[in-house]
Every structure is written in C-alpha cells, then in structure tokens.
Design a protein around this motif. Structure first.
Motif, PDB file in Angstrom:
ATOM      1  N   THR A  93       1.029  -1.151   0.044  1.00 14.28           N
ATOM      2  CA  THR A  93      -0.128   0.028  -0.007  1.00 14.28           C
ATOM      3  C   THR A  93       0.773   1.273  -0.061  1.00 14.28           C
ATOM      4  N   GLU A  94       1.883   1.280   0.850  1.00 13.60           N
ATOM      5  CA  GLU A  94       2.725   2.437   0.709  1.00 13.60           C
ATOM      6  C   GLU A  94       3.310   2.769  -0.531  1.00 13.60           C
ATOM      7  N   ARG A  95       3.876   1.573  -1.254  1.00 16.61           N
ATOM      8  CA  ARG A  95       4.561   1.563  -2.584  1.00 16.61           C
ATOM      9  C   ARG A  95       3.512   2.136  -3.570  1.00 16.61           C
ATOM     10  N   SER A  96       2.273   1.652  -3.671  1.00 18.75           N
ATOM     11  CA  SER A  96       1.293   2.142  -4.442  1.00 18.75           C
ATOM     12  C   SER A  96       1.050   3.513  -4.144  1.00 18.75           C
ATOM     13  N   THR A  97       0.842   3.947  -3.088  1.00 14.87           N
ATOM     14  CA  THR A  97       0.564   5.325  -2.682  1.00 14.87           C
ATOM     15  C   THR A  97       1.770   6.302  -3.250  1.00 14.87           C
ATOM     16  N   ARG A  98       2.955   5.849  -2.840  1.00 12.30           N
ATOM     17  CA  ARG A  98       3.913   6.679  -3.389  1.00 12.30           C
ATOM     18  C   ARG A  98       3.942   6.677  -4.711  1.00 12.30           C
ATOM     19  N   PHE A  99       3.755   5.991  -5.536  1.00 15.49           N
ATOM     20  CA  PHE A  99       4.000   5.721  -6.924  1.00 15.49           C
ATOM     21  C   PHE A  99       2.756   6.639  -7.431  1.00 15.49           C
ATOM     22  N   ALA A 100       1.628   6.442  -6.742  1.00 16.08           N
ATOM     23  CA  ALA A 100       0.226   7.443  -7.279  1.00 16.08           C
ATOM     24  C   ALA A 100       0.598   9.096  -6.951  1.00 16.08           C
ATOM     25  N   TYR A 101       1.404   9.300  -5.988  1.00 17.33           N
ATOM     26  CA  TYR A 101       1.673  10.647  -5.724  1.00 17.33           C
ATOM     27  C   TYR A 101       2.624  10.974  -7.010  1.00 17.33           C
TER      28      TYR A 101
ATOM     29  N   ALA B 142      -4.850  10.579 -12.157  1.00 18.42           N
ATOM     30  CA  ALA B 142      -3.927  10.361 -11.347  1.00 18.42           C
ATOM     31  C   ALA B 142      -4.259  10.849 -10.099  1.00 18.42           C
ATOM     32  N   MET B 143      -5.173  11.889  -9.812  1.00 15.33           N
ATOM     33  CA  MET B 143      -5.820  12.221  -8.783  1.00 15.33           C
ATOM     34  C   MET B 143      -6.761  11.236  -8.225  1.00 15.33           C
ATOM     35  N   ASP B 144      -7.402  10.566  -9.025  1.00 14.80           N
ATOM     36  CA  ASP B 144      -8.537   9.582  -8.635  1.00 14.80           C
ATOM     37  C   ASP B 144      -7.854   8.353  -8.234  1.00 14.80           C
ATOM     38  N   GLN B 145      -6.885   8.009  -8.817  1.00 11.26           N
ATOM     39  CA  GLN B 145      -5.765   6.780  -8.161  1.00 11.26           C
ATOM     40  C   GLN B 145      -5.273   7.036  -6.941  1.00 11.26           C
ATOM     41  N   LEU B 146      -4.994   8.323  -6.731  1.00 13.37           N
ATOM     42  CA  LEU B 146      -4.273   8.742  -5.280  1.00 13.37           C
ATOM     43  C   LEU B 146      -5.222   8.675  -4.328  1.00 13.37           C
ATOM     44  N   ARG B 147      -6.609   9.282  -4.760  1.00 16.40           N
ATOM     45  CA  ARG B 147      -7.640   9.508  -4.091  1.00 16.40           C
ATOM     46  C   ARG B 147      -8.183   7.966  -3.418  1.00 16.40           C
ATOM     47  N   GLN B 148      -8.089   7.402  -4.260  1.00 14.72           N
ATOM     48  CA  GLN B 148      -8.694   5.913  -3.920  1.00 14.72           C
ATOM     49  C   GLN B 148      -7.862   5.119  -2.836  1.00 14.72           C
ATOM     50  N   LEU B 149      -6.398   5.550  -2.885  1.00 16.75           N
ATOM     51  CA  LEU B 149      -5.695   5.019  -1.899  1.00 16.75           C
ATOM     52  C   LEU B 149      -5.682   5.506  -0.449  1.00 16.75           C
ATOM     53  N   ILE B 150      -5.982   6.902  -0.695  1.00 16.78           N
ATOM     54  CA  ILE B 150      -5.854   7.681   0.743  1.00 16.78           C
ATOM     55  C   ILE B 150      -6.980   8.325   1.380  1.00 16.78           C
TER      56      ILE B 150
END
Length: 169
Positions: A32-40, A105-113
């Motif tokens: 989850t951390e890797r995915s969130t960093r990548f999305a950011y 990209a904002m949607d992908q990050l939004r889904q993670l955080i």
C-alpha cells in the motif's frame, strides 16, 4: 521424546498462524505504501506534463500570431496559417489530454488515501507539496543487503516454511 500433547501442538500452531498473519499484514502495508508513493509521483508528473503542454500551446499561439502578421505584410504564403493553426489545435489537444491525466492520477491517489464514504470524496482536490528532485545518492550495499535479509516479507515467509529455521528443526 518425539511426542507432544495436543495443547502444545495447538499453541505452536497458533503462534505460527500469528506470525504468518503479522508477515502478511506487513507485506500488505508495504504494498500500500509503494502504491501510494507511486500514485503521488504520477500526480506530480501529470501536473508537470500539463505545465509543459501549456507552454507548448503558448508557443504555438505566438507562432500563429507571427505567421498571420507575416502573411499580412506579404512575406509568407497564406497556406502557412493553416499549418500554424493545426499546430495550435494539436497543442490544445495535448493540453486537454494532460488535464485528463491529472484527473486520472488524482482519482488513483484519492482511492488510496481517502475513505470512499466521505461526502466530498470525488470533489476533493489533491495538491502535491513535494517536488521531485533527482540527485545521486550513496548507497551502502552491505547495509541494504542486511536490511533486505531481515525485513523483506517474502524472505521472512520463506524462512517460516523452512524446517531448518524451525524450533527443534
């Protein structure tokens, strides 16, 4: 001395299951951390790409203005205006695509955080505060390998299945 009672076997099984669950949780947290960093980082890149697309559009518009001025004074053929207009249209399209990439990209990050139950889930805007800087770093290979040997969840899982590393094995 090879016999154990059911209570000890149950206790050992429960301890192993707890260890497996802890490793699985750590692995999920790392993913989850890797995915969130990548999305950011993807959001930062998309915003920077939009800036470049805007600059290209500004240059194309200036070129179109200059081409029209040259046609008016008779220095350039009127057909050159069509080329300049096509360049402007192409750059407008690139800007629209870049803006769509920001939203994606904002949607992908939004889904993670964010919590999807949040009332403003789809309308909240995410503005990155970090800048991406590329700088060479010194890497202590010995320390990195040691950390990987002790912290990587896949290695921990493999060791938990290896009878040599088992108590009494």
């Amino acid at each position: 001395n090879f016999k154990t009672d059911s209570a000890r076997t149950s206790l050992e099984t429960t301890a192993r299951q707890a260890q497996i669950t802890d490793v699985a949780l750590a692995e999920q947290a790392a993913q989850t951390e890797r995915s969130t960093r990548f999305a950011y980082l993807q959001l930062i890149v998309a915003i920077q790409n939009r800036s470049v697309a805007q600059q290209n559009l500004d240059v194309a518009n200036a070129s179109l203005k200059n081409t029209r001025a040259r046609v008016e004074v008779g220095v350039t053929a009127p057909a050159d205006i069509v080329d300049a207009e096509a360049s402007v249209a192409s750059n407008e399209e690139a800007l629209i695509v870049a803006e769509g990439a920001i939203e994606s990209a904002m949607d992908q990050l939004r889904q993670l955080i964010f919590d999807p139950a949040r009332p403003d889930y789809w309308t909240v805007r995410i503005q990155p505060t970090d800048a991406v800087t590329l700088q060479p770093r010194e890497i202590n290979v010995e320390a990195a390998v040691q950390k990987a040997m002790t912290d990587r969840t896949d290695l921990i899982t493999a060791r938990s299945h290896d009878p040599i590393d088992q108590p009494g094995g």
